[in-house]
Every structure is written in structure tokens, then in C-alpha cells.
Write a protein that holds these residues in place. Structure first.
Motif, PDB file in Angstrom:
ATOM      1  N   UNK A  91       0.856  -1.186   0.000  1.00  0.00           N
ATOM      2  CA  UNK A  91       0.000   0.000   0.000  1.00  0.00           C
ATOM      3  C   UNK A  91       0.886   1.229   0.000  1.00  0.00           C
ATOM      4  N   UNK A  92       0.534   2.232  -0.800  1.00  0.00           N
ATOM      5  CA  UNK A  92       1.355   3.429  -0.940  1.00  0.00           C
ATOM      6  C   UNK A  92       0.575   4.644  -0.441  1.00  0.00           C
ATOM      7  N   UNK A  93       1.219   5.430   0.405  1.00  0.00           N
ATOM      8  CA  UNK A  93       0.546   6.594   0.979  1.00  0.00           C
ATOM      9  C   UNK A  93       0.198   7.606  -0.107  1.00  0.00           C
ATOM     10  N   UNK A  94      -0.873   8.345   0.149  1.00  0.00           N
ATOM     11  CA  UNK A  94      -1.398   9.269  -0.849  1.00  0.00           C
ATOM     12  C   UNK A  94      -0.470  10.452  -1.070  1.00  0.00           C
ATOM     13  N   UNK A  95      -0.382  10.879  -2.325  1.00  0.00           N
ATOM     14  CA  UNK A  95       0.296  12.118  -2.682  1.00  0.00           C
ATOM     15  C   UNK A  95      -0.759  13.118  -3.152  1.00  0.00           C
ATOM     16  N   UNK A  96      -0.420  14.371  -3.086  1.00  0.00           N
ATOM     17  CA  UNK A  96      -1.355  15.415  -3.483  1.00  0.00           C
ATOM     18  C   UNK A  96      -1.799  15.212  -4.928  1.00  0.00           C
ATOM     19  N   UNK A  97      -3.113  15.184  -5.126  1.00  0.00           N
ATOM     20  CA  UNK A  97      -3.661  15.077  -6.472  1.00  0.00           C
ATOM     21  C   UNK A  97      -3.783  13.665  -7.008  1.00  0.00           C
ATOM     22  N   UNK A  98      -3.243  12.686  -6.278  1.00  0.00           N
ATOM     23  CA  UNK A  98      -3.327  11.306  -6.752  1.00  0.00           C
ATOM     24  C   UNK A  98      -4.575  10.625  -6.194  1.00  0.00           C
ATOM     25  N   UNK A  99      -5.087   9.595  -6.891  1.00  0.00           N
ATOM     26  CA  UNK A  99      -6.240   8.853  -6.371  1.00  0.00           C
ATOM     27  C   UNK A  99      -5.881   8.153  -5.063  1.00  0.00           C
TER      28      UNK A  99
END
Length: 467
Positions: free
Chosen positions: A183-191
Motif C-alpha cells: 500500500x502506498x501513501x497518498x500524494x497530493x492530487x493522486x487517487x
């Protein structure tokens, strides 16, 4: 009757023994939909379509799962480059893949799950792995601890000390560089989706482990995909699933690549041949013959010359089918069973090249029967040929291929047929008045235009010649 398959995990051909009598369960890693498919992508689906058809012929009830990876790093990158929503790119290319599968005669899967539709199952799997000590959270990411799973790398036969795990951008906080992201933590603007460890998105490997568990349970028969997926994808799938408590796949089956100049066909190398373009240049049934008749574990070196050879070889089969239908005065049903030699070849690790040799031998026997005016024998051979071609998805009389040239433009075929018939009528008139020179000149002119004219008891017939 025993079907045998090459099992990558065992590194040998094994007798196939299903988990449940009379049933076969298959999970095939399907499309990652960041771009439209090239023929290398479709080859995998086609190879496993033939496998599925053979299991069904042998009397098995087949459950066939082919997933869609509709969220990953590549799709997000394409979204940023094109200024389009990630889901728009994914859906457009998913449709392109399905159009390609359908054009080449692949049966639809039993289920075709999308990764984004199974976030709940992925969260449940990660929670279980963390509780069992096989995974950990770090900076909003969740990683699998490869040292916690003793069987890691048995499929790809690598040494853990020498492992170089592919890593994506933003994979921070790893305890060991060999651990992989689930699992990859969210980045700004990404789903992103909400989880107990914060918002983020799934890793590629987790998606398939969760979907296989959802649709096929804790254990199933065959897991398939291209040889490039053995590591890291399939290796990491096994680690997740088995550490979670699943037995997972009993057989691992991998198909070879389509190559150009000795390299794997891929979009990143700029050497791909899109299916959407290929079906404009070649009849889809010819493409299926070209991609489906080499052994699934072999490499196919793409070239237009090889496709022309496939076109000529299939034309010999198709011509025989047409001649016997004309002789019989109607369509001849397929035989109830394929010849034993064909069955033996298919049972032996889906030996399509050897099985195809039986098809061509039977065609030659049928042509000999036609030459001897033995209508009954010719019809019997056609029934056998249709049974064999049906297993391979190559029967030109099947409703999927009805019209023969329809995929190169059914309307255009009708126009050409009308025009050619006018010219052939002129030729017949010349022959009727015994003007052999004019008749031969018309025939030669048609041949030079790429048409092959064959005189039959029911009159002249035209087909497209080899390129």
C-alpha cells in the motif's frame, strides 16, 4: 486421459490433478490499462483461451478469472502527462483490450474484476498480514517483510542475499530495501482510498492476491501470466497469499513473449504493434493463427513475413473447408471427438504445434479425397478438421468468424465480390466462345491484383492471395 502442464514452480511437466473433480479454476493476470494493447499483450489472453477451451473439451467446468489492473504507477503517470482523469485512461484502454480479445476470438472470462473494486478485500488482507507479523506500516505505506516468509523466491529461484527488489517513487520507511510495497501513501492530487493507516492506494502485487482469494478461494488450480511476471509480481503474490493463510495456486503456467529484434515487445521500447492497427491490415482469424499456434512457452519473433506465412498456411485450411462445403452442398457439422493424435498433443502441455500438424495432415487427406471425388471421405475429414479447429478457436465456419472477410470490412467485401463476379462472368463468356487467350488474360489480371481464382464444379471462386 491425463492433461499435463509445465509448472514453473516445479520446473517440470506435471500431471494435472484438479482441486475439485470435474472443475478447473484459472486466474490469469490480465491487462494493466495505461495504454492500448499490442499483440504481445493479447498473446497471453489467447494462449490461456486455448487452454481453457481444451479443459472444457475434456469435460471440465472451467472458472476463468482475468483481472484488470486499473490503478498503478503507470496509469497515474499517464494521467499527469495527458491531463486526464486516471479512471478515464483506464476505462478507455480496458475497452481497447476487450475489443482486442474479442476480435481474436477469445471467450469472455467468467469474471473480470477491476482492482479498484476490491479495496475492501485488500485492506482485510493487509490487516491479517500485519497481525501475523508479515507486514508493517511505515509513514503511511504498508510493506511486506520478505524475511518473515521462508518460501520467498522459490518460484523465481533467486537468492535473497542477492535480491534487488524493484521500488517505486515514495516508498519510504522500509526496514529492509528488499521488502515490497503493498500500500502506498497518498500524494497530493493522486487517487486514494481511506484505510486504518491513512489514505493511499494499492500496490500492484496486493491487487491480484486479494482478487484471486475473493473469486477462487484459498486454493485454486492454475495461475497464469507472461514469463516477465514471475518476478517480482508472482513471487510477491505467493508471499502475500500464503503468509495470509491461503494455499494459493497449485500450478504456475507462464507464456513466452512476442519479440521484435530479439527484445520483448513493449511500449517503453517503442517497438509495439497495436492490435487496433493490426486488425486493419490482417484478418483477425489470421492473427489468432499466428499468435496461437506456436507453443505457449515459446518466443514469437514478430515480422510481416512470418504473418504472411501464417496467412498462407491458414488459407490452405480455409480453402479445404470451403471446397468441401461446396461439395457437400451445405455446412458439415464438427465431429463429436477430435482425432486421438490431436488429443494426445493437446494433453501434453498444450502442444498446439503438434496438434496443428494433425490438422494439416487431415486437410491433405481431405484434399486427396476431393481429388478422387470421394465425397464421403472428404466430408468425414472436414468434420474432424472442424472439431480440431473449434478447440483452437480457428473454425472459419464458427459464427464468430462468419463472413470470413468481415473483419476487413464486410460491406467492402460485398462490393469487391460484385465487381469480381462481373469480371469472372466476362471470363466465362470468353471460355464459352473458346477465346482462351482472353480468358487467360482476365485470370492473369485478377491474379496480379492479389486475387486467386479457382475453378470449381460450381463455378469459379475467388479468394485473397498471400501478401
Amino acid at each position: 486421459m491425463t492433461i499435463r502442464l509445465y509448472d514453473t514452480s516445479a520446473r517440470q511437466i506435471r500431471d494435472f490433478s484438479p482441486l475439485n473433480d470435474g472443475c478447473v479454476s484459472i486466474y490469469l493476470c490480465g491487462a494493466t490499462v495505461q495504454a492500448a494493447p499490442h499483440i504481445g499483450h493479447i498473446r497471453s489472453g489467447l494462449n490461456f483461451d486455448i487452454m481453457r477451451r481444451w479443459f472444457a473439451y475434456r469435460g471440465y467446468d472451467v472458472t476463468f478469472i482475468r483481472n484488470v489492473t486499473d490503478i498503478d504507477d503507470k496509469i497515474i503517470k499517464k494521467s499527469a502527462e495527458q491531463g486526464r482523469p486516471w479512471w478515464s485512461i483506464g476505462y478507455e484502454n480496458e475497452r481497447a483490450f476487450n475489443s482486442g480479445y474479442d476480435a481474436l476470438g477469445c471467450l469472455p472470462p467468467t469474471y473480470e474484476p477491476r482492482a479498484t473494486g476490491h479495496i475492501t478485500e485488500m485492506v482485510e488482507m493487509m490487516r491479517g498480514l500485519i497481525e501475523r507479523g508479515h507486514a508493517y506500516e511505515a509513514e503511511g505505506n504498508v510493506y511486506f517483510d520478505v524475511r518473515s516468509f521462508p518460501g520467498y523466491l522459490e518460484l523465481s529461484n533467486q537468492d535473497l542475499d542477492d535480491l534487488r527488489q524493484p521500488s517505486g517513487e515514495g516508498e519510504t520507511g522500509k526496514r529492509d530495501p528488499r521488502d515490497f510495497a503493498m500500500w502506498k501513501s497518498a500524494k497530493e492530487g493522486e487517487p486514494s482510498w481511506e484505510t486504518p493507516w491513512g489514505r493511499g492506494r494499492p500496490g500492484w502485487h496486493l491487487e491480484c492476491s486479494a482478487m484471486a482469494h475473493k473469486y477462487l478461494g484459498t486454493e485454486f488450480d492454475v495461475h497464469g501470466g507472461g514469463i516477465d511476471l514471475i518476478f517480482p509480481h508472482h513471487e510477491n503474490e505467493i508471499a502475500q497469499a500464503k503468509a495470509f493463510g491461503d494455499t494459493f495456486a497449485r500450478y504456475w503456467v507462464h507464456n513466452g513473449w512476442v519479440t521484435m529484434s530479439g527484445e520483448k515487445m513493449s511500449k517503453s521500447l517503442g517497438n509495439s504493434v497495436l492490435v487496433s492497427e493490426m486488425v486493419k491490415q490482417w484478418r483477425p482469424i489470421v492473427l489468432r493463427y499466428y499468435l496461437g499456434t506456436p507453443h505457449y512457452r515459446s518466443m514469437i519473433e514478430y515480422s510481416p513475413e512470418a504473418l504472411r506465412e501464417a496467412e498462407s498456411a491458414f488459407a490452405r485450411i480455409e480453402g479445404f473447408v470451403q471446397r468441401v462445403v461446396e461439395k457437400a452442398g451445405g455446412v458439415v457439422d464438427a465431429a463429436a471427438e477430435v482425432p486421438p493424435a490431436f488429443a494426445d498433443a493437446m494433453d501434453d502441455d498444450m502442444g498446439v504445434p503438434q496438434a496443428l500438424a494433425i490438422v494439416h495432415t487431415t486437410v491433405r487427406q481431405g484434399n486427396s479425397a476431393l481429388a478422387a471425388d470421394d465425397k464421403e471421405a472428404a466430408i468425414a475429414r472436414l468434420a474432424e478438421v472442424r472439431a480440431m479447429l473449434g478447440v483452437l478457436g480457428l473454425d472459419p465456419l464458427d459464427e464468430h468468424w462468419a463472413g470470413g472477410e468481415s473483419d476487413r470490412g464486410e460491406d467492402l467485401h460485398g462490393v469487391v465480390d460484385t465487381l469480381v463476379r462481373l469480371v469472372l462472368d466476362q471470363r466465362e463468356a470468353a471460355r464459352g466462345r473458346k477465346d482462351w487467350g482472353a480468358a487467360d488474360a482476365i485470370r492473369d489480371s485478377l491474379n496480379q491484383s492479389g486475387l486467386v481464382i479457382e475453378d470449381s464444379p460450381s463455378g469459379p471462386r475467388w479468394t485473397l492471395g498471400p501478401r
